[in-house]
Motif scaffolding. Sequence first.
Motif, short mmCIF file in Angstrom:
data_model
loop_
_atom_site.label_atom_id
_atom_site.label_comp_id
_atom_site.label_asym_id
_atom_site.label_seq_id
_atom_site.Cartn_x
_atom_site.Cartn_y
_atom_site.Cartn_z
N THR A 150 38.17 43.57 43.86
CA THR A 150 38.79 43.94 42.35
C THR A 150 39.68 43.13 41.52
OG1 THR A 150 40.18 45.52 43.53
CG2 THR A 150 37.94 46.37 42.92
N ARG A 151 40.49 42.55 42.42
CA ARG A 151 41.43 41.64 41.87
C ARG A 151 42.08 40.54 42.69
NH1 ARG A 151 46.88 43.84 38.74
NH2 ARG A 151 47.38 45.02 40.76
N MET A 153 45.59 37.91 42.49
CA MET A 153 46.67 37.37 42.07
C MET A 153 47.37 36.43 42.76
SD MET A 153 48.52 40.82 40.56
CE MET A 153 49.25 41.58 41.97
N ILE A 249 45.70 35.41 37.54
CA ILE A 249 45.20 36.78 37.94
C ILE A 249 43.84 36.76 37.37
CG2 ILE A 249 45.41 39.28 37.29
CD1 ILE A 249 48.16 38.82 36.44
N GLU A 251 40.75 39.42 37.51
CA GLU A 251 40.50 41.07 37.69
C GLU A 251 39.17 41.68 36.96
OE1 GLU A 251 43.74 44.44 36.47
OE2 GLU A 251 43.81 42.72 35.30
N LYS A 252 38.53 42.36 37.87
CA LYS A 252 37.55 42.90 37.35
C LYS A 252 37.77 44.29 36.56
CE LYS A 252 33.02 44.21 39.40
NZ LYS A 252 32.18 44.41 40.67
N VAL A 257 35.25 40.52 33.27
CA VAL A 257 36.36 39.78 33.97
C VAL A 257 37.60 39.24 33.19
CG1 VAL A 257 37.05 37.92 35.47
CG2 VAL A 257 34.81 39.22 36.10
N GLU A 285 42.93 42.08 46.15
CA GLU A 285 42.70 43.75 46.59
C GLU A 285 41.07 43.69 46.38
OE1 GLU A 285 44.96 45.79 43.59
OE2 GLU A 285 46.14 44.19 43.20
N VAL A 342 42.84 43.34 28.17
CA VAL A 342 43.65 43.83 29.47
C VAL A 342 44.71 44.72 29.12
CG1 VAL A 342 45.25 42.62 31.02
CG2 VAL A 342 43.20 41.47 30.27
N THR A 344 48.19 46.19 30.81
CA THR A 344 49.06 46.17 31.59
C THR A 344 50.23 46.88 31.32
OG1 THR A 344 50.17 44.31 30.88
CG2 THR A 344 48.34 43.85 32.61
N GLU A 430 53.29 43.55 36.85
CA GLU A 430 52.22 43.98 37.68
C GLU A 430 52.41 44.31 38.87
OE1 GLU A 430 48.96 43.73 37.19
OE2 GLU A 430 48.51 42.27 35.31
#
Lengths: 432, 432
Positions: A150-151, A153, A249, A251-252, A257, A285, A342, A344, A430
């Motif tokens: 899923t991610r 980093m 990073i 990330e889905k 993405v 992750e 995104v 965050t 993050e």
Amino acid sequence: MKTLKVALLGAGNVGSQVARILLEDSDVLAARTGARLELVGIAVRNVDAPREYAAPQALYTTDASALVRGADIVIELMGGLEPARTLILEAIEHGATVVTGNKALLAVDGPALYEKADAAGVQLSYEAAVAGAIPILRPITDSLAGDKITRVMGIVNGTTNFILDAMDSTGAEFSDALAEATRLGYAEADPTADIEGHDAAAKGAILASLAFHTRYALEDVHCEGITGVTATDIAAAKDAGYVIKLLAIAEKLDGGVSVRVHPTLLPREHPLGAVRGAFNAVFVEAESAGELMFYGRGAGGSPTASAVMGDVVSAARRLVLGGPGRTDSTIEVLPVLPIDAVSTQYYIHLDAADQPGVLSKISALFAENGVSIESMRQTVHREHTENEGPGSAELRIVTHRAGEAALAATVEAIKGLDVINSVTSVLRVEGV
Amino acid sequence: MKTLKVALLGAGNVGSQVARILLEDSDVLAARTGARLELVGIAVRNVDAPREYAAPQALYTTDASALVRGADIVIELMGGLEPARTLILEAIEHGATVVTGNKALLAVDGPALYEKADAAGVQLSYEAAVAGAIPILRPITDSLAGDKITRVMGIVNGTTNFILDAMDSTGAEFSDALAEATRLGYAEADPTADIEGHDAAAKGAILASLAFHTRYALEDVHCEGITGVTATDIAAAKDAGYVIKLLAIAEKLDGGVSVRVHPTLLPREHPLGAVRGAFNAVFVEAESAGELMFYGRGAGGSPTASAVMGDVVSAARRLVLGGPGRTDSTIEVLPVLPIDAVSTQYYIHLDAADQPGVLSKISALFAENGVSIESMRQTVHREHTENEGPGSAELRIVTHRAGEAALAATVEAIKGLDVINSVTSVLRVEGV
């Protein structure tokens, strides 16, 4: 026992170590692959140049193209776009397996090269291009092949990690930490590619491609470097329990993405927070596996040679087995989302007038823009009150998750308030 | 597209999650392997037992043996020695690829099972048996296949890491930290296998086998648990900048390999020092790659299922490719060395009388036994001097590298000194 002809392109730091391993450890390599790996030549610009490790002189040649045409496995460690690209394409056309550590080329031309290799049914491996010695390619493509990432980093640039780490431990300003990194050999004479995040962005594109079984290039990566990170940012982050790292990073998100590189606040106890100096680490992750981290040296001749040789051994095993094997078919191509998509948490550091009503004015602007505040800390400085009117107040705000656009609008509005002296820093958070 | 028949033995925490992934993600798995993975049955003791994830009822069967005989890939997640061993042997005889997470069985019978699989030309994978979700098998066997591993140190038991971490952060005694771990579900009702180091030793045997391309079993592992670690040990270690971890260590020495499990002092800034709570991590040192670390969840249904599925996807890819592929041939079998052959630094904590000449008496004993001292710290406690005669002195000694036998002889001699009240702790130090 089968013999596989290996051509090496380039004899720099990494190439020299690869040559050494191929020549010195040939028995071990034969036992591990089931084939003799015969180094048939090393393509260099000048056959007489002095080298850290000297292979038998007869192996050096300037005719890279001839070398490539006679090889089963081509190891490209020249770097740069040309002639590396042309030689890799020649290797693919001749059906040779290609191993490369050339992240610059992959970042620009990766998708086209992978497609050419697929179409020709040959393998193209690039473990050394992602994070130096850290085995990340095979864990992602094989070990996590039954899971969904899923991610990802990553701290994938040693120069910037060294600089940020030095700023964190000594309180130095960016320019002083950069000078020190240059003096110690951790930064190049022209450090632009590192400190502006371009190197990390190239690796981010590769990591995203691996993690999401799609193909991304450098242009898909939103990129911010560390030149704007100040000693004040670092000190304020430290004071609040964070450490600032330059992260790549991938990330889905809903509908696609996000691939981005930017300085990021991480809680100090986060596994990536403990990655010091010039080390690299990739934090992954996945739906079933949960949190994983891979840590090691991101650069250097020997460490990178280890990653190259991992690819070479795998390639040889596959060739012994009789074929290049299957490459993933992509189920769904996930589009790249703009940075605006995104969301965050953000850390915002403000210098405001110490007046009644300041907090409520600021809070109101956050509310108007739909950004909610997780925590707000105020420190009042009154040293100059008597001579210079009202003192100033330092405000440190951590938001809940918010979109880039809403946050930017909030910051713009705050800048317009007459009670605000300056917006000292705005950084993403993050790993909380 | 080819179809591969998959038999699942066991439907506990991990088995249930593996069944779920096989059934729910079949399209993704087909794209990643090039074959349909058809779950043909799940062997259980009671087909009607309630389950966390319920597969179609028709898949459950009590006839594991019949299931195994009809499968291309057998996933063994029953645990325990029997009938797991018999079923794996049946699978191997029928030419099925075997994936297992059964560390207890591998620790006892691993070498025999690997040999049977080799002889039959089938693959036996066991990623889930080493460190839960952490991809360590493929990084070691593939990514580092062109390198030479010199040492592996792993935090491979979550229960003991949770207990030691709790003792470190709260100052609790072992028994209280164990009670807390039991209450929170991190320790089993009978925690013996964890706290005595047996579980870590089983994983240590597997790690050593992987790292040194040889085959070791549980009986080759020197094993010490954490039941003797006191709050005083932890506090003294903390005070001196160390953290105590239960490590499984596999190390190449002159003439062989040492495989051992024991509580170990690590510098707090060591990457393994930051591994908190129930997480696991494996730290690898290789000649070219340098230092690497792999971090993640060591247990739990979903994380472990992720590791199992990685093995299943790799097995399926190999079967699509047309064969089991080559297993390593071993170049040299490295014998297991006794713990006496190991030389490490030691930390020794003494309670001595506060008298002139004590330090010189102690130093003389170290010298006589050929153990040299790196550092010695003395703290004098004089609270009771007036009533009870001379006060006591706490001595903390860190030695240079020394052999087990020399160190043991030194400690015995020190215990015999009349000025010594007690030897509070003797612990090995690594990672300095």
